[in-house]
Write a protein that holds these residues in place. Structure first.
Motif, PDB file in Angstrom:
ATOM      1  N   ALA A  71      28.954  46.299  -2.926  1.00 17.99           N
ATOM      2  CA  ALA A  71      29.670  46.533  -1.664  1.00 17.99           C
ATOM      3  C   ALA A  71      28.666  46.636  -0.518  1.00 17.99           C
ATOM      4  O   ALA A  71      27.483  46.870  -0.735  1.00 17.99           O
ATOM      5  CB  ALA A  71      30.507  47.804  -1.756  1.00 17.99           C
ATOM      6  N   LYS A  72      29.192  46.432   0.701  1.00 18.01           N
ATOM      7  CA  LYS A  72      28.343  46.529   1.905  1.00 18.01           C
ATOM      8  C   LYS A  72      28.593  47.875   2.579  1.00 18.01           C
ATOM      9  O   LYS A  72      29.717  48.163   2.992  1.00 18.01           O
ATOM     10  CB  LYS A  72      28.693  45.389   2.864  1.00 18.01           C
ATOM     11  CG  LYS A  72      28.233  44.025   2.363  1.00 18.01           C
ATOM     12  CD  LYS A  72      28.893  42.892   3.141  1.00 18.01           C
ATOM     13  CE  LYS A  72      28.288  42.733   4.524  1.00 18.01           C
ATOM     14  NZ  LYS A  72      28.876  41.580   5.259  1.00 18.01           N
ATOM     15  N   TRP A  73      27.550  48.660   2.680  1.00 17.25           N
ATOM     16  CA  TRP A  73      27.653  50.024   3.208  1.00 17.25           C
ATOM     17  C   TRP A  73      26.941  50.132   4.541  1.00 17.25           C
ATOM     18  O   TRP A  73      25.758  49.796   4.633  1.00 17.25           O
ATOM     19  CB  TRP A  73      27.006  51.016   2.244  1.00 17.25           C
ATOM     20  CG  TRP A  73      27.619  51.044   0.887  1.00 17.25           C
ATOM     21  CD1 TRP A  73      27.322  50.223  -0.175  1.00 17.25           C
ATOM     22  CD2 TRP A  73      28.646  51.922   0.427  1.00 17.25           C
ATOM     23  NE1 TRP A  73      28.105  50.535  -1.262  1.00 17.25           N
ATOM     24  CE2 TRP A  73      28.923  51.587  -0.916  1.00 17.25           C
ATOM     25  CE3 TRP A  73      29.369  52.966   1.024  1.00 17.25           C
ATOM     26  CZ2 TRP A  73      29.891  52.254  -1.667  1.00 17.25           C
ATOM     27  CZ3 TRP A  73      30.316  53.635   0.268  1.00 17.25           C
ATOM     28  CH2 TRP A  73      30.576  53.275  -1.069  1.00 17.25           C
ATOM     29  N   VAL A  74      27.640  50.646   5.530  1.00 20.91           N
ATOM     30  CA  VAL A  74      26.945  51.047   6.752  1.00 20.91           C
ATOM     31  C   VAL A  74      26.732  52.558   6.679  1.00 20.91           C
ATOM     32  O   VAL A  74      27.680  53.321   6.513  1.00 20.91           O
ATOM     33  CB  VAL A  74      27.722  50.666   8.034  1.00 20.91           C
ATOM     34  CG1 VAL A  74      27.156  51.408   9.247  1.00 20.91           C
ATOM     35  CG2 VAL A  74      27.595  49.169   8.278  1.00 20.91           C
ATOM     36  N   LEU A  75      25.472  52.945   6.724  1.00 19.21           N
ATOM     37  CA  LEU A  75      25.129  54.369   6.720  1.00 19.21           C
ATOM     38  C   LEU A  75      24.732  54.748   8.140  1.00 19.21           C
ATOM     39  O   LEU A  75      23.829  54.148   8.723  1.00 19.21           O
ATOM     40  CB  LEU A  75      23.973  54.637   5.744  1.00 19.21           C
ATOM     41  CG  LEU A  75      24.185  54.160   4.299  1.00 19.21           C
ATOM     42  CD1 LEU A  75      22.968  54.508   3.460  1.00 19.21           C
ATOM     43  CD2 LEU A  75      25.455  54.752   3.682  1.00 19.21           C
ATOM     44  N   ASP A  76      25.411  55.729   8.653  1.00 20.39           N
ATOM     45  CA  ASP A  76      25.258  56.094  10.055  1.00 20.39           C
ATOM     46  C   ASP A  76      24.669  57.499  10.175  1.00 20.39           C
ATOM     47  O   ASP A  76      25.352  58.490   9.888  1.00 20.39           O
ATOM     48  CB  ASP A  76      26.647  56.029  10.716  1.00 20.39           C
ATOM     49  CG  ASP A  76      26.624  56.527  12.151  1.00 20.39           C
ATOM     50  OD1 ASP A  76      25.752  56.076  12.911  1.00 20.39           O
ATOM     51  OD2 ASP A  76      27.495  57.354  12.503  1.00 20.39           O
ATOM     52  N   ASN A 100      32.609  52.372  -8.950  1.00 17.24           N
ATOM     53  CA  ASN A 100      32.525  52.454 -10.416  1.00 17.24           C
ATOM     54  C   ASN A 100      31.140  52.265 -10.990  1.00 17.24           C
ATOM     55  O   ASN A 100      30.959  51.616 -12.008  1.00 17.24           O
ATOM     56  CB  ASN A 100      33.471  51.425 -11.066  1.00 17.24           C
ATOM     57  CG  ASN A 100      34.906  51.736 -10.757  1.00 17.24           C
ATOM     58  OD1 ASN A 100      35.342  52.879 -10.902  1.00 17.24           O
ATOM     59  ND2 ASN A 100      35.632  50.737 -10.275  1.00 17.24           N
ATOM     60  N   LYS A 101      30.170  52.833 -10.309  1.00 15.32           N
ATOM     61  CA  LYS A 101      28.807  52.766 -10.834  1.00 15.32           C
ATOM     62  C   LYS A 101      28.268  54.181 -11.026  1.00 15.32           C
ATOM     63  O   LYS A 101      28.724  55.126 -10.377  1.00 15.32           O
ATOM     64  CB  LYS A 101      27.882  52.044  -9.849  1.00 15.32           C
ATOM     65  CG  LYS A 101      28.063  50.535  -9.780  1.00 15.32           C
ATOM     66  CD  LYS A 101      26.961  49.963  -8.895  1.00 15.32           C
ATOM     67  CE  LYS A 101      27.066  48.459  -8.755  1.00 15.32           C
ATOM     68  NZ  LYS A 101      26.013  47.956  -7.833  1.00 15.32           N
ATOM     69  N   VAL A 102      27.273  54.276 -11.909  1.00 20.62           N
ATOM     70  CA  VAL A 102      26.575  55.549 -12.092  1.00 20.62           C
ATOM     71  C   VAL A 102      25.160  55.341 -11.600  1.00 20.62           C
ATOM     72  O   VAL A 102      24.519  54.340 -11.925  1.00 20.62           O
ATOM     73  CB  VAL A 102      26.573  55.963 -13.581  1.00 20.62           C
ATOM     74  CG1 VAL A 102      25.715  57.209 -13.787  1.00 20.62           C
ATOM     75  CG2 VAL A 102      27.995  56.220 -14.053  1.00 20.62           C
ATOM     76  N   LEU A 103      24.683  56.276 -10.819  1.00 13.48           N
ATOM     77  CA  LEU A 103      23.362  56.111 -10.204  1.00 13.48           C
ATOM     78  C   LEU A 103      22.255  56.041 -11.251  1.00 13.48           C
ATOM     79  O   LEU A 103      22.148  56.888 -12.118  1.00 13.48           O
ATOM     80  CB  LEU A 103      23.087  57.276  -9.245  1.00 13.48           C
ATOM     81  CG  LEU A 103      21.813  57.198  -8.408  1.00 13.48           C
ATOM     82  CD1 LEU A 103      22.052  57.820  -7.050  1.00 13.48           C
ATOM     83  CD2 LEU A 103      20.648  57.885  -9.078  1.00 13.48           C
ATOM     84  N   ILE A 104      21.458  55.009 -11.153  1.00 10.57           N
ATOM     85  CA  ILE A 104      20.246  54.929 -11.956  1.00 10.57           C
ATOM     86  C   ILE A 104      19.095  54.975 -10.970  1.00 10.57           C
ATOM     87  O   ILE A 104      18.976  54.117 -10.104  1.00 10.57           O
ATOM     88  CB  ILE A 104      20.194  53.627 -12.781  1.00 10.57           C
ATOM     89  CG1 ILE A 104      21.374  53.580 -13.747  1.00 10.57           C
ATOM     90  CG2 ILE A 104      18.872  53.501 -13.525  1.00 10.57           C
ATOM     91  CD1 ILE A 104      21.669  52.214 -14.303  1.00 10.57           C
ATOM     92  N   ASP A 105      18.284  56.020 -11.098  1.00  7.09           N
ATOM     93  CA  ASP A 105      17.149  56.147 -10.180  1.00  7.09           C
ATOM     94  C   ASP A 105      15.893  55.726 -10.905  1.00  7.09           C
ATOM     95  O   ASP A 105      15.512  56.319 -11.899  1.00  7.09           O
ATOM     96  CB  ASP A 105      17.009  57.585  -9.689  1.00  7.09           C
ATOM     97  CG  ASP A 105      15.951  57.709  -8.602  1.00  7.09           C
ATOM     98  OD1 ASP A 105      15.508  56.664  -8.071  1.00  7.09           O
ATOM     99  OD2 ASP A 105      15.554  58.840  -8.291  1.00  7.09           O
TER     100      ASP A 105
END
Ligand SMILES: [Zn+2]
Length: 229
Positions: free
Chosen positions: A2-7, A173-178
């Motif tokens: 997805a395309k996220w704008v972080l403000d 529907n994702k789990v963060l992988i750092d």
């Protein structure tokens, strides 16, 4: 993907709320968006920041960035402030309930409340321009109160960013992988000694110390090997 704008809220001449000890909302949220961006990109998401430095943007600039880029989601980072410095807690603001904005707000609220050990101030509706005019699901996060001294002392922008990233990924529907950042080549220690050689015979080591001292190395000394702990 997805395309996220972080403000990152505020910036430039607008510091946002400032705590008693001088921490500025504008700086904290900027650090947080950087961390969220880093984590989302590592997990295959596409990110655009409305501002990437300490500059001023008005509401319309922020809305235009998101709409022109056709973002899938708009997430605005803030911290709250109140005259009564005992007030604390976290709230998420959306234009109206019953849509994807609310769904994203729920993920954010769950993540932030669990990890900030913050009071639940709920998901609120407000007709702010930034929420009303953005064409995609949009949320404003008011993470804790910078006017609260304990919050100001302990609040971690990096943690804020991490939690938002987790919530955003849950939304798709994702789990963060750092993937951890590679350690710097030079480890951090108190200091370093230089080793010149290994001698089986103590006398021989002492002779070498004298020879080196004569050459001008004043701080030469013998250290047993293996070293005693
Ligand atoms: Zn703010």
């Amino acid at each position: 993907m997805a395309k996220w704008v972080l403000d990152a809220g505020h910036g430039g001449s607008d510091s946002g709320a400032v705590g008693k000890y001088g921490r500025r909302e504008a700086d904290i949220v900027l650090e947080a968006v950087y961390e969220t961006k880093r984590l989302l990109e590592r997990n295959g998401e596409v990110v655009l920041l409305t501002r990437a430095s300490d500059v001023y943007l008005d509401v319309k600039d922020r809305v235009d960035i998101a709409n022109n880029w056709n973002a899938d989601y708009f997430v605005s980072f803030h911290m709250n402030s109140f005259v009564d410095n005992s007030v604390s807690g976290t709230e998420i603001v959306i234009f109206e309930k019953g849509n994807k904005s609310e769904e994203l707000a729920r993920f954010l609220k769950d993540e932030l409340l669990a990890n900030l050990k913050s009071k639940d101030r709920g998901i609120k509706e407000a007709s702010y321009t930034i929420l009303r005019q953005t064409k995609m699901p949009a949320v404003i996060i008011e993470a804790e109160f910078i006017s609260n001294e304990d919050v100001e002392k302990n609040f971690s922008a990096i943690k804020y960013g991490y939690m938002v990233a987790r919530a955003c990924l849950a939304m798709v529907n994702k789990v963060l992988i750092d993937i951890p950042i590679k350690k710097p080549k030079t480890p951090t220690r108190e200091g370093w000694r230089i080793c010149i050689g290994y001698y089986r015979d103590y006398e021989e080591a002492e002779d070498e110390v004298i020879r080196l001292q004569n050459e001008g190395f004043k701080d030469v000394y013998v250290v047993p090997y293996p070293e005693d702990n």
